[in-house]
Design a protein around this motif. Sequence first.
Motif, PDB file in Angstrom:
ATOM      1  N   PRO A  24      19.701  42.206  51.635  1.00 38.80           N
ATOM      2  CA  PRO A  24      18.792  41.054  51.750  1.00 38.80           C
ATOM      3  C   PRO A  24      18.505  40.650  53.197  1.00 38.80           C
ATOM      4  CG  PRO A  24      20.401  40.674  50.008  1.00 38.80           C
ATOM      5  CD  PRO A  24      20.827  41.928  50.717  1.00 38.80           C
ATOM      6  N   ASP A  25      19.378  41.022  54.122  1.00 42.47           N
ATOM      7  CA  ASP A  25      19.164  40.715  55.535  1.00 42.47           C
ATOM      8  C   ASP A  25      18.340  41.771  56.256  1.00 42.47           C
ATOM      9  OD1 ASP A  25      20.663  38.370  55.338  1.00 42.47           O
ATOM     10  OD2 ASP A  25      22.532  39.428  55.751  1.00 42.47           O
ATOM     11  N   GLY A  26      17.987  42.854  55.556  1.00 37.83           N
ATOM     12  CA  GLY A  26      17.176  43.897  56.169  1.00 37.83           C
ATOM     13  C   GLY A  26      17.960  45.023  56.810  1.00 37.83           C
ATOM     14  N   ASP A  27      19.296  45.032  56.671  1.00 39.03           N
ATOM     15  CA  ASP A  27      20.087  46.163  57.157  1.00 39.03           C
ATOM     16  C   ASP A  27      19.965  47.325  56.173  1.00 39.03           C
ATOM     17  OD1 ASP A  27      20.916  44.542  59.213  1.00 39.03           O
ATOM     18  OD2 ASP A  27      22.856  44.069  58.308  1.00 39.03           O
ATOM     19  N   VAL A  28      20.045  48.555  56.690  1.00 37.05           N
ATOM     20  CA  VAL A  28      20.015  49.741  55.842  1.00 37.05           C
ATOM     21  C   VAL A  28      21.447  50.232  55.647  1.00 37.05           C
ATOM     22  CG1 VAL A  28      19.147  52.096  55.575  1.00 37.05           C
ATOM     23  CG2 VAL A  28      17.726  50.362  56.678  1.00 37.05           C
ATOM     24  N   ILE A  29      21.861  50.377  54.383  1.00 33.10           N
ATOM     25  CA  ILE A  29      23.186  50.883  54.048  1.00 33.10           C
ATOM     26  C   ILE A  29      23.046  52.336  53.623  1.00 33.10           C
ATOM     27  CG2 ILE A  29      25.230  50.587  52.618  1.00 33.10           C
ATOM     28  CD1 ILE A  29      24.686  48.300  54.569  1.00 33.10           C
ATOM     29  N   LEU A  30      23.855  53.208  54.236  1.00 30.71           N
ATOM     30  CA  LEU A  30      23.810  54.642  53.968  1.00 30.71           C
ATOM     31  C   LEU A  30      25.162  55.111  53.457  1.00 30.71           C
ATOM     32  CD1 LEU A  30      22.198  55.618  57.386  1.00 30.71           C
ATOM     33  CD2 LEU A  30      20.967  55.407  55.221  1.00 30.71           C
ATOM     34  N   LEU A  31      25.152  55.927  52.415  1.00 31.38           N
ATOM     35  CA  LEU A  31      26.368  56.582  51.959  1.00 31.38           C
ATOM     36  C   LEU A  31      26.309  58.029  52.421  1.00 31.38           C
ATOM     37  CD1 LEU A  31      28.982  56.474  50.271  1.00 31.38           C
ATOM     38  CD2 LEU A  31      27.613  57.179  48.295  1.00 31.38           C
ATOM     39  N   VAL A  32      27.248  58.407  53.294  1.00 35.98           N
ATOM     40  CA  VAL A  32      27.230  59.749  53.891  1.00 35.98           C
ATOM     41  C   VAL A  32      28.597  60.400  53.710  1.00 35.98           C
ATOM     42  CG1 VAL A  32      25.519  59.047  55.616  1.00 35.98           C
ATOM     43  CG2 VAL A  32      27.958  58.931  56.176  1.00 35.98           C
TER      44      VAL A  32
END
Length: 240
Positions: A24-32
């Motif tokens: 909701p804050d505009g950060d991108v979460i990546l699962l790597v």
Amino acid sequence: MGARDSHEAEEFGTGLPVARTVTPDGDVILLVSGESAAARAAAHAQDDDLTAVIEITDVAPVSVPHRIRGRAWLAGWLTPVRGDDRAACAALLAERQPVGELLGMRESLDPPHAGRPAWMMLRLEVGEISVDDLWGAEHVDPEDLAAAEPDPMVAHEAELLQHLHSAHGDRLGELGGLLGAREAPGMSAVPLSLDRLGLRVRFTGGPAGSFDARFDFPEPVADICGLRRAMHSLFSAASY
């Protein structure tokens, strides 16, 4: 990119994340993968000193000349997701990914007693966004990314475009009648993109060569039922 842009962006190669989402804050979460270059670099970075760029390529799900519909570049600061944020970020990722694919990763998200975790969640705090797509090239404010809502057609677009292409190619060709003087015998039509506001079709084979045409719906659609009505209106207008 701001005061924290004190280091050159790292080159992480071409490995793709298993899943990604936007908070909701505009950060991108990546699962790597825990063994990926991005995971190793983020784990050893000091706070938010590691800059990175994500390049996203949008490819049309149908066979059409020049299938790349657009590219986006998100630049910012990359850090591991830590502490209490891990559970919330994992839940967000599960919303965008089939549950079965993430269930097997749940335990391996936590570091084992020895060695590197099999999977790692990374956070990209976005500072700059550039987009070059069918509508043109521009910069996007990160706050607009945070405020954006997914288009209701996004989950169905690929299947719907493929269905239109395979089962209704003749009807798509009739839409050329709405283009006036640009219509030509032998012109073929392939659906290129679909969203709540309209349909974009790529026409080839005419004297003008290849070109795209956008057909707006009478009103925005919110679901598949609304889309059926909108497409019926388009085809009906083209048949007159």
